[in-house]
Write an enzyme that holds these catalytic residues in place. Structure first.
Site, PDB file in Angstrom:
ATOM      1  N   TYR A 106      10.039  -7.386  14.161  1.00  0.00           N
ATOM      2  CA  TYR A 106       8.961  -7.040  13.239  1.00  0.00           C
ATOM      3  C   TYR A 106       9.477  -7.289  11.827  1.00  0.00           C
ATOM      4  O   TYR A 106      10.430  -8.037  11.646  1.00  0.00           O
ATOM      5  CB  TYR A 106       8.589  -5.577  13.543  1.00  0.00           C
ATOM      6  N   ARG A 158      -3.276 -14.444   6.067  1.00  0.00           N
ATOM      7  CA  ARG A 158      -2.434 -13.680   5.125  1.00  0.00           C
ATOM      8  C   ARG A 158      -1.391 -12.966   5.981  1.00  0.00           C
ATOM      9  O   ARG A 158      -1.573 -11.826   6.360  1.00  0.00           O
ATOM     10  CB  ARG A 158      -3.312 -12.692   4.343  1.00  0.00           C
ATOM     11  N   LYS A 176       3.445  -7.462  16.955  1.00  0.00           N
ATOM     12  CA  LYS A 176       2.667  -6.207  17.041  1.00  0.00           C
ATOM     13  C   LYS A 176       2.456  -5.799  18.491  1.00  0.00           C
ATOM     14  O   LYS A 176       2.526  -4.617  18.814  1.00  0.00           O
ATOM     15  CB  LYS A 176       1.327  -6.364  16.316  1.00  0.00           C
ATOM     16  N   GLU A 247      -5.537  -8.221  12.569  1.00  0.00           N
ATOM     17  CA  GLU A 247      -4.254  -8.202  11.861  1.00  0.00           C
ATOM     18  C   GLU A 247      -4.167  -9.367  10.876  1.00  0.00           C
ATOM     19  O   GLU A 247      -4.423 -10.518  11.243  1.00  0.00           O
ATOM     20  CB  GLU A 247      -3.121  -8.317  12.891  1.00  0.00           C
ATOM     21  N   ASP A 248      -3.825  -9.055   9.656  1.00  0.00           N
ATOM     22  CA  ASP A 248      -3.488 -10.067   8.661  1.00  0.00           C
ATOM     23  C   ASP A 248      -4.568 -11.134   8.461  1.00  0.00           C
ATOM     24  O   ASP A 248      -4.285 -12.342   8.438  1.00  0.00           O
ATOM     25  CB  ASP A 248      -2.112 -10.678   8.989  1.00  0.00           C
ATOM     26  N   ASP A 270      -5.790  -3.206  11.162  1.00  0.00           N
ATOM     27  CA  ASP A 270      -4.503  -2.537  10.956  1.00  0.00           C
ATOM     28  C   ASP A 270      -4.120  -2.493   9.479  1.00  0.00           C
ATOM     29  O   ASP A 270      -3.548  -1.512   9.006  1.00  0.00           O
ATOM     30  CB  ASP A 270      -3.456  -3.314  11.761  1.00  0.00           C
ATOM     31  N   ASP A 271      -4.422  -3.540   8.745  1.00  0.00           N
ATOM     32  CA  ASP A 271      -4.007  -3.614   7.340  1.00  0.00           C
ATOM     33  C   ASP A 271      -4.849  -2.700   6.459  1.00  0.00           C
ATOM     34  O   ASP A 271      -4.363  -2.174   5.464  1.00  0.00           O
ATOM     35  CB  ASP A 271      -4.083  -5.059   6.845  1.00  0.00           C
ATOM     36  N   ASN A 419       5.286  -6.299   2.356  1.00  0.00           N
ATOM     37  CA  ASN A 419       6.208  -6.888   3.331  1.00  0.00           C
ATOM     38  C   ASN A 419       6.222  -8.397   3.183  1.00  0.00           C
ATOM     39  O   ASN A 419       5.246  -8.975   2.701  1.00  0.00           O
ATOM     40  CB  ASN A 419       5.740  -6.538   4.747  1.00  0.00           C
TER      41      ASN A 419
HETATM   42  N1  LIG Z   1       3.526  -1.227   4.646  1.00  0.00           N
HETATM   43  C1  LIG Z   1       2.568  -1.563   5.468  1.00  0.00           C
HETATM   44  O1  LIG Z   1       2.393  -0.987   6.549  1.00  0.00           O
HETATM   45  C2  LIG Z   1       1.653  -2.665   5.084  1.00  0.00           C
HETATM   46  C3  LIG Z   1       1.933  -3.501   4.045  1.00  0.00           C
HETATM   47  N2  LIG Z   1       1.067  -4.495   3.721  1.00  0.00           N
HETATM   48  C4  LIG Z   1       1.477  -5.412   2.690  1.00  0.00           C
HETATM   49  O2  LIG Z   1       0.616  -5.309   1.594  1.00  0.00           O
HETATM   50  C5  LIG Z   1       0.605  -6.534   0.904  1.00  0.00           C
HETATM   51  C6  LIG Z   1      -0.821  -6.851   0.521  1.00  0.00           C
HETATM   52  O3  LIG Z   1      -1.650  -7.063   1.633  1.00  0.00           O
HETATM   53  P1  LIG Z   1      -3.208  -7.404   1.390  1.00  0.00           P
HETATM   54  O4  LIG Z   1      -3.834  -6.322   0.629  1.00  0.00           O
HETATM   55  O5  LIG Z   1      -3.819  -7.715   2.680  1.00  0.00           O
HETATM   56  O6  LIG Z   1      -3.034  -8.730   0.560  1.00  0.00           O
HETATM   57  P2  LIG Z   1      -3.905  -9.415  -0.575  1.00  0.00           P
HETATM   58  O7  LIG Z   1      -3.254 -10.692  -0.875  1.00  0.00           O
HETATM   59  O8  LIG Z   1      -5.331  -9.377  -0.208  1.00  0.00           O
HETATM   60  O9  LIG Z   1      -3.734  -8.415  -1.791  1.00  0.00           O
HETATM   61  C7  LIG Z   1      -2.770  -8.517  -2.768  1.00  0.00           C
HETATM   62  C8  LIG Z   1      -3.327  -7.874  -4.015  1.00  0.00           C
HETATM   63  O10 LIG Z   1      -2.299  -7.808  -4.974  1.00  0.00           O
HETATM   64  C9  LIG Z   1      -2.816  -8.274  -6.191  1.00  0.00           C
HETATM   65  N3  LIG Z   1      -1.780  -8.752  -7.072  1.00  0.00           N
HETATM   66  C10 LIG Z   1      -1.236  -9.992  -7.183  1.00  0.00           C
HETATM   67  N4  LIG Z   1      -0.345 -10.021  -8.185  1.00  0.00           N
HETATM   68  C11 LIG Z   1      -0.333  -8.776  -8.704  1.00  0.00           C
HETATM   69  C12 LIG Z   1       0.340  -8.181  -9.774  1.00  0.00           C
HETATM   70  N5  LIG Z   1       1.218  -8.884 -10.519  1.00  0.00           N
HETATM   71  N6  LIG Z   1       0.091  -6.875 -10.074  1.00  0.00           N
HETATM   72  C13 LIG Z   1      -0.768  -6.157  -9.332  1.00  0.00           C
HETATM   73  N7  LIG Z   1      -1.451  -6.682  -8.308  1.00  0.00           N
HETATM   74  C14 LIG Z   1      -1.234  -7.967  -7.997  1.00  0.00           C
HETATM   75  C15 LIG Z   1      -3.773  -9.353  -5.794  1.00  0.00           C
HETATM   76  O11 LIG Z   1      -4.655  -9.630  -6.882  1.00  0.00           O
HETATM   77  P3  LIG Z   1      -5.500 -10.999  -6.908  1.00  0.00           P
HETATM   78  O12 LIG Z   1      -6.447 -10.874  -5.743  1.00  0.00           O
HETATM   79  O13 LIG Z   1      -6.169 -10.955  -8.203  1.00  0.00           O
HETATM   80  O14 LIG Z   1      -4.506 -12.105  -6.707  1.00  0.00           O
HETATM   81  C16 LIG Z   1      -4.466  -8.643  -4.646  1.00  0.00           C
HETATM   82  O15 LIG Z   1      -5.407  -7.731  -5.112  1.00  0.00           O
HETATM   83  C17 LIG Z   1       1.278  -7.565   1.822  1.00  0.00           C
HETATM   84  O16 LIG Z   1       2.577  -7.818   1.349  1.00  0.00           O
HETATM   85  C18 LIG Z   1       1.380  -6.853   3.139  1.00  0.00           C
HETATM   86  O17 LIG Z   1       2.535  -7.220   3.848  1.00  0.00           O
HETATM   87  C19 LIG Z   1      -0.127  -4.673   4.364  1.00  0.00           C
HETATM   88  C20 LIG Z   1      -0.442  -3.878   5.419  1.00  0.00           C
HETATM   89  C21 LIG Z   1       0.462  -2.855   5.893  1.00  0.00           C
HETATM   90  C1  LIG Z   2       2.774  -4.186   8.193  1.00  0.00           C
HETATM   91  C2  LIG Z   2       1.636  -5.080   8.106  1.00  0.00           C
HETATM   92  O1  LIG Z   2       0.712  -4.974   8.877  1.00  0.00           O
HETATM   93  C3  LIG Z   2       1.606  -6.056   7.064  1.00  0.00           C
HETATM   94  O2  LIG Z   2       2.508  -6.093   6.237  1.00  0.00           O
HETATM   95  O3  LIG Z   2       0.655  -6.836   7.042  1.00  0.00           O
HETATM   96 MG   LIG Z   3      -0.556  -6.627   8.800  1.00  0.00          MG
END
Ligand SMILES: NC(=O)C1=CN([C@@H]2O[C@H](COP(=O)(O)OP(=O)(O)OC[C@H]3O[C@@H](n4cnc5c(N)ncnc54)[C@H](OP(=O)(O)O)[C@@H]3O)[C@@H](O)[C@H]2O)C=CC1
Ligand SMILES: CC(=O)C(=O)O
Ligand SMILES: [Mg+2]
Length: 577
Positions: A106, A158, A176, A247-248, A270-271, A419
């Site tokens: 993972y 993504r 997963k 997922e993603d 999941d996200d 991540n």
């Molecule tokens: N810990 C966990 O269990 C999980 C972690 N994650 C992680 O979360 C992250 C995001 O996932 P997801 O929401 O789907 O991805 P997205 O790409 O949809 O979201 C990323 C967001 O971050 C914004 N962003 C980009 N640059 C900056 C910056 N400099 N300052 C602030 N915000 C910024 C983007 O803005 P813009 O759209 O304007 O580019 C967008 O709103 C991934 O790395 C994923 O691995 C996700 C799920 C679970």
């Molecule tokens: C952990 C997870 O689901 C992610 O980073 O997208």
């Molecule tokens: Mg995920």
């Protein structure tokens, strides 16, 4: 649904050949662990070395091999090769060494595996549905086994914080489902990883002669949603009781898909939802670290960096919890400052842009702070207790940002959740150094605890949806609910911190150790089933078990868990599956 722990034999499909084929089938293969009578029965006598080794000894040997490898990606490959030879032994190893192996199967290593998937793939697993399969998706599902309880599906758009990896996203679906087996006790025969290959917009992949997916741009608009619809209909027809975990998926589609199906189909994203539940669980844990109660979340102020599916899911879910604990809707919205790559989101932003809908109610009034205000200035003004990162931007939490959080709070809550590790907004070391080790810290990928010069240890918790999705899936399936409600997810969030002791809280621990994942998943499942029962979503047989109390429910949940041990293998003239 699951193979029950009480099942005492593995029944081979009547069409399975005896002899060498048994050794080449990872479901049935036991290598040197076939007993003398099995060797006769299955026709493998003389095809394996004469000495018998029990699974424990096999696992010890293969574990030593894995540990001797230096590069995490080599460890990942070694484990995949094992899975291709002998699934039971693979899951035994992961089950016994989950703390060491979760970072391999993972995050973070699975991220590298996805980036290199085209080069690494040796044996295909799971199902691939591509744009070229339109019209045939349902019939293709009959190429897979009849009994499926959980499907993890991605469109590869993504993958973690690594962007569009197209069909290489299969690596995350596989990772997963492995966690469903290792952590949730699902039978490996009943889990299905899926990738929906709707193309990719990643030019490197499109130009890669070895790319495994369809080399074309992504489907968009109605064509895309028609493809998703065909997939969902196919699942409903072929595996009507299966749970679907999205997922993603990139944000612009993730929420739309969830809203479209969540009230009709047993599914969750999941996200959006799993992550939200785990972050809320972490906050409840943090409240206890601060010497308080989980209700104290109403006193918190949150700065969230990232307004994608994870950010919006977390904010909406915490908002629900704040309201449930006594704040008005509006008071609860006022507790959030959400920042994307253009800075603070206010009403001056185009809130009608794709994917922005769930963020809209969190947009700040123009009078608060100007649109686009940068993170450090937002922190100065908002004086948050909690800083979360789901931005995919490594280093976003600079030393100044972290120091400022440490100036404002005696125990700042710092959550760089992106991540894999290469995308984390800060490291544990950075958070510890900038706050003198006072942070309550939780990151999406694993970090080592940090020992400060004075001997104090800042705990590096891992806040990953891994803590909840296997238990949510297990609870949802065992409850026989037809959907997964917010109430069920809120119950999951409360379950996780309930597994911690006061001493653990005092040391800054907000998540239990991952080596307890089976117990965590079981407890999450119990709470999810109870919530489903309270909401009137369970049939009579489940209601009866729930009415007998938590112990009866615990027995029910554990009795369904698959345990990675060999069982005597027999042929039958009729398949039991
Ligand atoms: N810990 C966990 O269990 C999980 C972690 N994650 C992680 O979360 C992250 C995001 O996932 P997801 O929401 O789907 O991805 P997205 O790409 O949809 O979201 C990323 C967001 O971050 C914004 N962003 C980009 N640059 C900056 C910056 N400099 N300052 C602030 N915000 C910024 C983007 O803005 P813009 O759209 O304007 O580019 C967008 O709103 C991934 O790395 C994923 O691995 C996700 C799920 C679970
Ligand atoms: C952990 C997870 O689901 C992610 O980073 O997208
Ligand atoms: Mg995920």
């Amino acid at each position: 649904m699951h193979r029950r722990a009480t099942d005492d034999v593995v029944v081979m499909h009547p069409d399975t050949s005896r002899g060498i084929e048994v050794l080449h089938n990872p479901v049935y293969n036991k290598g040197t662990s076939f007993t003398a009578s099995e060797r006769e029965r299955l026709g493998v006598r003389g095809l394996v070395p004469p000495r018998f080794f029990p699974i424990g000894q096999q696992a010890t040997k293969i574990w030593a091999q894995n540990q001797s490898l230096e590069r995490p990606l080599d460890k990942w490959q070694h484990l995949q090769d094992l899975k291709d030879r002998n699934e039971t032994l693979f899951y035994r190893l992961v089950h016994d060494h989950i703390e060491e192996l979760a970072p391999i199967i993972y995050t973070p290593t699975v991220g590298d595996a996805c980036l290199n998937f085209s080069k690494l793939l040796r044996r295909a697993r799971g199902m691939y549905f591509s744009v070229d399969d339109r019209g045939d998706i349902n019939s293709m599902m009959f190429n897979w086994k009849r009994s499926v309880s959980v499907i993890v599906v991605t469109d590869g758009s993504r993958i973690l914080g690594l962007g569009d990896l197209g069909t290489n996203g299969m690596g995350i679906s596989q990772g997963k489902v492995d966690l469903y087996v290792a952590g949730g006790g699902f039978d490996p025969q009943h889990v299905l990883p899926v990738v929906l290959d709707v193309g990719t917009n990643n030019e490197d992949l499109l130009n890669d002669p070895y790319y495994l997916g369809v080399p074309r741009k992504r489907l968009e608009g109605e064509e895309y949603y028609a493809f998703i619809e065909e997939f969902i209909r196919g699942v409903r027809n072929r595996w009507p009781n299966a749970l679907i975990q999205f997922e993603d998926f990139q944000t612009k589609h993730a929420n739309k898909i969830l809203q479209r199906y969540r009230n009709d189909v047993l599914c969750f994203n999941d996200d959006i939802q799993g992550t939200a539940a785990v972050v809320l669980a972490g906050l409840y844990g943090a409240m206890k670290c601060l010497g308080g109660h989980r209700k104290d979340i109403v006193k918190q102020t949150f700065v969230m960096c990232g307004a994608g599916s994870a950010g919006s899911g977390i904010a909406s879910f915490i908002h629900q919890a704040l309201v449930a604990n006594g704040l008005s809707e509006d008071e609860a919205y006022q507790r959030f400052y959400i920042i994307d790559k253009d800075g603070l989101i206010t009403h001056d932003r185009n809130l009608d842009a794709p994917g922005m809908e769930p963020i809209r109610p969190f947009a700040r009034a123009r009078s608060d702070l100007p649109d686009g205000t940068r993170l450090l200035d937002v922190i100065e003004k908002a004086r948050p207790t909690t800083l979360m990162g789901v931005s995919t931007v490594s280093g976003l939490f600079t030393r100044e940002v972290l120091q400022k959080m440490g100036e404002i709070n005696e125990r700042p809550i710092i959550m760089p959740l992106s991540n894999p590790t290469s995308r984390a907004e800060c490291t544990a070391q950075q958070a510890a150094e900038a706050t003198g080790g006072r942070a309550i810290f939780s990151a999406g990928s694993p970090f080592e605890d940090v020992e400060m010069p004075n001997g104090h240890v800042m705990k590096a918790n891992q806040g990953n949806n891994f803590y909840v999705f296997p238990g949510v899936g297990l609870g949802a399936l065992l409850s026989k609910s037809s959907v997964i409600s917010d109430g069920m997810l809120q119950a999951a969030a409360m379950a996780v911190p309930a597994m911690l002791t006061r001493e653990q809280h005092e040391s800054g621990t907000i998540f239990p150790r991952i080596n307890r994942i089976r117990d965590i998943s079981a407890y999450v499942a119990i709470k999810v089933i109870e919530a489903a029962a309270r909401e009137g979503r369970v049939p009579e047989d489940i209601r009866k078990i729930v009415s007998k109390g938590e112990e009866a429910l615990r027995e029910y949940v554990y009795s369904t868990m698959w345990i990675p041990n060999y069982r005597p293998t027999v042929f039958s003239c009729s398949s039991r599956k």
